[in-house]
Design an enzyme around this catalytic site. Structure first.
Site, short mmCIF file in Angstrom:
data_model
loop_
_atom_site.label_atom_id
_atom_site.label_comp_id
_atom_site.label_asym_id
_atom_site.label_seq_id
_atom_site.Cartn_x
_atom_site.Cartn_y
_atom_site.Cartn_z
N THR A 255 -12.68 4.48 6.52
CA THR A 255 -12.81 5.52 4.48
C THR A 255 -11.37 5.08 4.14
O THR A 255 -10.67 4.79 2.95
CB THR A 255 -12.76 6.68 3.88
OG1 THR A 255 -11.64 7.82 5.11
CG2 THR A 255 -13.85 7.60 4.77
N GLU B 19 -15.33 7.27 -4.36
CA GLU B 19 -16.24 6.32 -3.69
C GLU B 19 -16.35 7.05 -2.80
O GLU B 19 -17.40 7.28 -1.26
CB GLU B 19 -15.29 5.59 -3.00
CG GLU B 19 -15.97 4.37 -3.97
CD GLU B 19 -14.45 2.92 -4.25
OE1 GLU B 19 -15.00 1.66 -4.44
OE2 GLU B 19 -14.10 2.45 -2.69
N GLU C 173 -7.49 15.86 -3.14
CA GLU C 173 -6.41 15.65 -3.24
C GLU C 173 -5.25 16.94 -4.13
O GLU C 173 -3.57 16.67 -3.64
CB GLU C 173 -6.27 14.85 -4.36
CG GLU C 173 -6.40 13.52 -4.16
CD GLU C 173 -6.45 13.39 -3.27
OE1 GLU C 173 -5.19 12.79 -2.67
OE2 GLU C 173 -7.10 11.84 -2.86
N ASP D 290 0.87 -1.06 0.22
CA ASP D 290 -0.11 0.30 0.28
C ASP D 290 1.48 1.48 -0.01
O ASP D 290 2.14 1.05 0.88
CB ASP D 290 -0.72 -0.02 1.09
CG ASP D 290 -1.38 1.04 1.05
OD1 ASP D 290 -2.26 1.69 0.55
OD2 ASP D 290 -1.77 1.65 2.34
N ALA E 218 -5.14 5.51 -4.34
CA ALA E 218 -4.81 7.03 -4.76
C ALA E 218 -4.69 7.15 -6.22
O ALA E 218 -4.48 6.08 -6.97
CB ALA E 218 -3.04 6.85 -4.83
N ASP F 175 -0.37 4.77 0.89
CA ASP F 175 -0.30 5.46 2.08
C ASP F 175 -0.33 5.71 3.16
O ASP F 175 -1.45 4.57 3.85
CB ASP F 175 -1.83 6.99 1.43
CG ASP F 175 -1.76 7.95 0.61
OD1 ASP F 175 -0.62 8.14 -0.01
OD2 ASP F 175 -2.52 8.29 -0.75
N ASP G 258 -2.02 -0.25 6.44
CA ASP G 258 -1.46 0.80 7.85
C ASP G 258 -2.87 1.02 7.93
O ASP G 258 -3.10 0.90 8.82
CB ASP G 258 -1.09 2.33 6.99
CG ASP G 258 -1.66 2.87 6.29
OD1 ASP G 258 -2.58 3.60 6.51
OD2 ASP G 258 -2.50 2.52 5.30
#
Length: 220
Positions: free
Chosen positions: A47, A54, A77, A11, A114, A13, A170
């Site tokens: 989220t 979404e 963003e 992943d 992302a 972020d 995470d």
């Protein structure tokens, strides 16, 4: 007998970079502009790992058209990148783990919710793109986490069976996506405590950063 091909799927972020607090701050700013207040902790739990579009539809209405959602997500963003740019750095131990994995012949992939602009901001900003055999983002799959699509696509592009992949995450939604993909998972507590991941039978380690990982766990 040769060792089967393996892959690490990261992943981005909150895993490669410790940035989730900045994402949350940018969402707070985004919703404040629209007269909405959100609880940061609850928002993250609900989220983290989902695609921006979404999230926008969940909070602002499923009726929104694709073009409108795209513009709204771009606004959010842009706020995030402005906030996080001065702090951009990889989580401790990441570079060393990548070097060791490459030396061991392990395939490397990114599986993230992302959008392309954020992938470029992070991976190119840290000169990391060159290390990865596959990069799968929000525009490459139909569904975000907890659906397994992003991790299954990463495994497919690496040519590695899901059972031979280890995901680094995470967020609970990401760990669930890895579980649905049939993949083991290493959890980083960059944004949530270890207790948030109780009950996941695919978690093989929970660490604060990559320096705490045992080589024998990953490369045995």
């Amino acid at each position: 007998m040769s060792t089967p091909q393996r892959a690490f799927v990261f992943d981005m972020d909150g895993t490669i970079v410790d940035n989730m607090a900045f994402h949350t701050r940018s969402w707070i700013t985004f919703f404040e502009r629209r007269g909405q207040a959100i609880d940061p902790d609850e928002f993250f739990r609900a989220t983290a790992g989902r695609q921006g579009g979404e999230i926008v539809r969940s909070y602002l209405g499923a009726h929104l058209g694709d073009d409108e959602v795209t513009l709204l997500n771009h606004e959010k963003e842009s706020v995030y990148r402005e906030l996080y740019a001065p702090h951009l750095k990889a989580v401790d131990g990441f570079d060393a783990l990548i070097a060791q994995a490459k030396a061991q012949g392990v395939k490397l992939a990114v599986g993230t919710a992302a959008p392309p602009a954020n992938v470029a901001f992070t991976l190119d900003g840290l000169d990391l793109r060159r290390h990865f055999d596959a990069i799968v983002g929000a525009t490459d799959v139909a569904r975000g986490k907890p659906h397994p699509d992003v991790f299954l696509k990463a495994a497919e592009l690496c040519g590695v069976p899901p059972a031979h992949c280890i995901v680094f995450e995470d967020a609970p939604l990401g760990v669930e996506a890895a579980r649905r993909a049939g993949m083991s998972c290493v959890v980083l507590t960059t944004t949530l405590p270890a207790s948030s991941f109780a009950g996941f039978d695919n978690v093989i380690a929970i660490v604060r950063d990559f320096t705490e990982l045992k080589a024998e766990l990953l490369f045995a």
